[in-house]
Design an enzyme around this catalytic site. Structure first.
Site, PDB file in Angstrom:
ATOM      1  CG  PHE A 127      36.511   0.900  66.572  1.00  0.00           C
ATOM      2  CD1 PHE A 127      35.379   0.143  66.810  1.00  0.00           C
ATOM      3  CD2 PHE A 127      37.653   0.245  66.115  1.00  0.00           C
ATOM      4  CE1 PHE A 127      35.364  -1.229  66.598  1.00  0.00           C
ATOM      5  CE2 PHE A 127      37.660  -1.123  65.906  1.00  0.00           C
ATOM      6  CZ  PHE A 127      36.506  -1.872  66.154  1.00  0.00           C
ATOM      7  CE  LYS A 128      38.199  -3.374  68.230  1.00  0.00           C
ATOM      8  NZ  LYS A 128      39.173  -4.379  68.562  1.00  0.00           N
ATOM      9  CG  ASP A 129      38.652   3.941  73.894  1.00  0.00           C
ATOM     10  OD1 ASP A 129      38.930   3.064  74.727  1.00  0.00           O
ATOM     11  OD2 ASP A 129      39.513   4.660  73.353  1.00  0.00           O
ATOM     12  CG  MET A 132      36.098  -1.781  76.728  1.00  0.00           C
ATOM     13  SD  MET A 132      35.444  -3.424  76.337  1.00  0.00           S
ATOM     14  CE  MET A 132      36.357  -3.788  74.848  1.00  0.00           C
ATOM     15  CB  THR A 160      39.673  -5.754  71.982  1.00  0.00           C
ATOM     16  OG1 THR A 160      38.884  -5.612  70.804  1.00  0.00           O
ATOM     17  CG2 THR A 160      38.791  -6.305  73.078  1.00  0.00           C
TER      18      THR A 160
END
Length: 490
Positions: A127-129, A132, A160
């Site tokens: 989900f960090k994408d 980011m 992350t």
């Protein structure tokens, strides 16, 4: 839109920063975290209009409310460059990549509905994408405007770091120095980061746990002279732009799960650093009809303890468990201060005092009991927060149950979320669980639970066999500064 620090005194309000001023940084100079001076509000008419938008165009509408100093045309170009099916290409066979964050109804019975929101279709399968990839484009945009360079210094418990490195690799004017706990990530997570050979990527394996890495980042960030001299910025969850980008998928999830603004939904969020669910808190404060925000923790249950008792008690490194949902192996939640700021009536002096106690006494107590530090815990309910905890055996069983009942394989963190979500289902209120990552990133536990390997998207088949480049270092601030100085070229 102006921003203030959670620890700023009243005199700082007149010189409040704008979005571009805080984009490249992390902590405020006073050690606090940035928040809007006032949360922008969303009207029912806006929600109606937003139901018809693509993910990219929804992101534009929300970003416009927070980044008022960036021309709308530029925000539009950045969002449409970021949120494309080509970037978020790892959708499951029964999902549309064009949806970016598709919903899947897992069960619907007796008026209770459990929904999974896919957030892991990006390049690093986590989900960090979602934030980011936008952050990488924002950074490149801002640095080009200033003809400047930036040295990103961050810490990761697994996802992350890879999301940041994949977003920043090859970006003009950017170097990345990423700390991770040595030998405490999954083999897939480790390979995803350490196999990158780009000259602007520096992986540093710290002999300790994630909180040691996080403490190093804060120590360097608090040395304002060093930070300025070496142009240090951050992409950790304390970065405000990352939080804003995460707000978008709460709106998307709500709009996709409802047909009318009279309806409410709840969200369950696997959480260690309080960054992901902090975005949900902000969406709720903006007027999104969220009923409950449920914090799901693993054995490192600092946040669960607070939301059950009012006691925030950080753990020492030796007390932090190494678990099968390692991205939540965190015992000091960096973003928690943002919620506490709202909880105590946006009183920065109170926030400074409470987080000074974290440093000296290891925590604070807002339960209102004799000898406590305050009674604000009584106000938590009005913000919709609930919590729960999951263990290794819970997540193994949940992975099995989800595979048997719904025919999908979930990762360990998402398993924590589903286990806790089922404890908080309510009739008439859909519960949306935010997916953390694809199962392939945590294959060791998938193999234990199901007796077979998790399916891998194309291009990730033999990632662990790739050559790895990293440096092992102790949790020593002076040695870390020397390493950064030697490699920034400044």
């Amino acid at each position: 839109m102006h921003y203030v620090s959670t620890r700023a005194d009243a005199s700082a309000a007149s010189s409040a920063a704008q979005f571009s001023d805080i984009l490249l940084g992390g902590l405020a100079p006073d050690g606090g975290l940035y928040l809007p001076a006032e949360y922008p509000q969303v009207t029912s008419a806006e929600l109606d209009a937003w139901r018809k938008l693509s993910y990219a165009d929804l992101a534009i509408e929300i970003l416009k409310k927070f980044a008022t100093d960036i021309p709308e045309a530029d925000l539009t170009a950045l969002a449409r460059k970021t949120y494309t099916p080509e970037v978020y290409r790892n959708a499951r066979p029964d999902e549309s990549a064009a949806d970016i964050t598709p919903l899947r109804t897992l069960e619907e019975e007796g008026g209770r509905k459990l929904v999974l929101q896919a957030l892991s279709n990006g390049p690093t399968l986590a989900f960090k994408d979602m934030a980011m990839q936008l952050l990488g484009n924002l950074f490149e945009y801002a640095l080009a405007k200033q003809d400047a360079q930036l040295n990103i210094f961050g810490a990761t418990s697994g996802d992350t770091g890879s999301a940041a490195e994949y977003a920043m690799r090859g970006k003009r004017g950017v170097k990345v120095f990423m700390l991770s706990p040595h030998k405490k990530m999954s083999a897939f997570q480790t390979a995803q980061m350490f196999s990158l050979q780009d000259p602007n990527i520096f992986n540093i394996a710290v002999e300790g746990v994630f909180d040691d890495c996080q403490d190093l980042v804060k120590a360097v960030s608090n040395d304002l002279d060093f930070k300025a001299r070496h142009k240090i910025g951050t992409v950790n969850s304390i970065n405000w732009a990352r939080v804003v980008a995460q707000v978008v998928y709460y709106f998307r999830g709500y709009l996709a799960a409802t047909t009318s603004n009279d309806q409410k939904v709840s969200f369950t969020v696997p959480s260690g650093n309080f960054g992901n669910i902090c975005a949900g808190h902000i969406a709720r404060m903006m007027g999104l009809p969220i009923d409950k925000l449920v914090v799901a923790t693993n054995e490192n249950d600092v946040l669960d303890e607070f939301f059950r008792s009012g006691v925030y008690r950080v753990r020492k490194s030796a007390e932090t468990h190494h678990t099968s949902s390692p991205s939540m192996d965190i015992s000091k939640a960096s973003n928690f201060e943002r919620f506490v700021y709202d909880l105590v009536g946006r009183d920065p002096a109170r926030v400074r005092a409470l987080f000074a106690k974290v440093e000296t006494d290891g925590g604070f107590d807002l339960s209102g009991k004799a000898g406590s530090d305050g009674d604000e815990f009584t106000k938590v309910a009005q913000y919709g927060f609930k919590s729960g905890k999951s263990t290794h055996q819970d997540r193994v069983q949940t992975i099995r149950d989800v595979a048997d009942d719904y025919g999908i394989v979930i990762d360990t963190h998402t398993a924590d979320g589903i286990k806790v979500a089922k404890e908080h289902l309510e009739e008439g209120v859909p519960m949306i669980v935010l997916e953390t990552a694809l199962a392939a990133k945590f294959n060791e536990t998938i193999l234990e639970a199901l007796g077979e390997d998790a399916e891998r998207p194309a291009g990730f088949e033999d990632i662990e066999a790739l050559p790895q480049k990293f440096t092992v270092m102790p949790p020593d601030v002076d040695k870390m500064k020397a390493y950064i100085a030697a490699n920034t070229g400044l």
